[in-house]
Design an enzyme around this catalytic site. Sequence first.
Site, PDB file in Angstrom:
ATOM      1  N   LEU A  89      65.638  54.719 -45.437  1.00 18.53           N
ATOM      2  CA  LEU A  89      65.978  55.866 -46.285  1.00 18.53           C
ATOM      3  C   LEU A  89      64.739  56.701 -46.621  1.00 18.53           C
ATOM      4  O   LEU A  89      64.555  57.140 -47.754  1.00 18.53           O
ATOM      5  CB  LEU A  89      66.679  55.413 -47.569  1.00 18.53           C
ATOM      6  CG  LEU A  89      68.023  54.698 -47.381  1.00 18.53           C
ATOM      7  CD1 LEU A  89      68.581  54.238 -48.727  1.00 18.53           C
ATOM      8  CD2 LEU A  89      69.024  55.576 -46.671  1.00 18.53           C
ATOM      9  N   CYS A  90      63.864  56.888 -45.619  1.00 17.68           N
ATOM     10  CA  CYS A  90      62.663  57.702 -45.830  1.00 17.68           C
ATOM     11  C   CYS A  90      62.480  58.679 -44.672  1.00 17.68           C
ATOM     12  O   CYS A  90      61.362  58.907 -44.205  1.00 17.68           O
ATOM     13  CB  CYS A  90      61.439  56.822 -46.019  1.00 17.68           C
ATOM     14  SG  CYS A  90      61.245  55.480 -44.841  1.00 17.68           S
ATOM     15  N   GLY A  91      63.590  59.221 -44.185  1.00 15.69           N
ATOM     16  CA  GLY A  91      63.523  60.231 -43.138  1.00 15.69           C
ATOM     17  C   GLY A  91      62.984  59.672 -41.836  1.00 15.69           C
ATOM     18  O   GLY A  91      63.304  58.554 -41.423  1.00 15.69           O
TER      19      GLY A  91
END
Length: 297
Positions: A89-91
């Site tokens: 969930l950090c691109g």
Amino acid sequence: MANLKEVKGRIQSVTSTQQITKAMKMVAAAKLRRAQDRITQMRPYSQKLSAIIQNVSAGVDSDQVDNPYAEAKEVGKVLLVVVTSDRGLCGGFNSSIFKHTKALVAREYADVEAAGNLMLMPIGKKAYDHFKKRGYNVIEDYHHLFSNLDFAHALEAAEFVMSEFLEGEFDKVEIIYNEFKNVATQIVRNEQFLPVQNVSAEDDAPAETIDYIYEPNQKFIFSEIIPKSLKIQFYKTLLESNASEQGARMTAMGQATDNAGELLKELKLTYNRTRQAAITKEILEIVGGAEALAQGG
């Protein structure tokens, strides 16, 4: 057109997701502030230490002082230290590291890999899972460092890499990580960790000439400062990656929150249109039924 129950369910689902992403953005922002403070405090120390090494190296007689960490060897065995995050969930934070690592292996170390002499040392659960699943030779002992990131734990990993190099287990060590530039920008770097390269080769400007007083002697100072610099550099790399991770997660969760808001607008518009269509249909049915009764009477 979807019925009201389906649209209402989607609205509730997107609202819940938006609340989660908003909370994750706030948590990442708090962690980023701490991580950014740590890396901004470390950078001046690391840069000053590198400058001292450059100046000391310029005034040291290489015949009198031996630096085993700078010994260039024929590259037969290579270690890549790959730094990612423990969570997603950090691109594109992790995927960019994976892509860069594979491109580096294909471009420079294909023969080493084919000979079975390429080893990866993942730091971060995502790197460990990714490369372990794909059959790479992986050192498993240090992938958990981000669960308790401090200098003591980073020191263990750095000392392991340095001792393996001195013992001839690896001829070259590179570190691949995300350098923190700002909240929205992380730059993938791969830097040669060992053997130590001449610092002055990276800068056209000549080293500043300083007349140092060595106590107890040049050899002792040089043998102490080089290993310390390597350990600081290793720790700084982990701090850079940690700050980059929080910045990437904050940006990704902010975008996800904004996208959820746009989707909610569309869903609410769809809900209102569906509801209006249902009301209009009921009115038409009532009017049609009243006309039929009137004609029948």
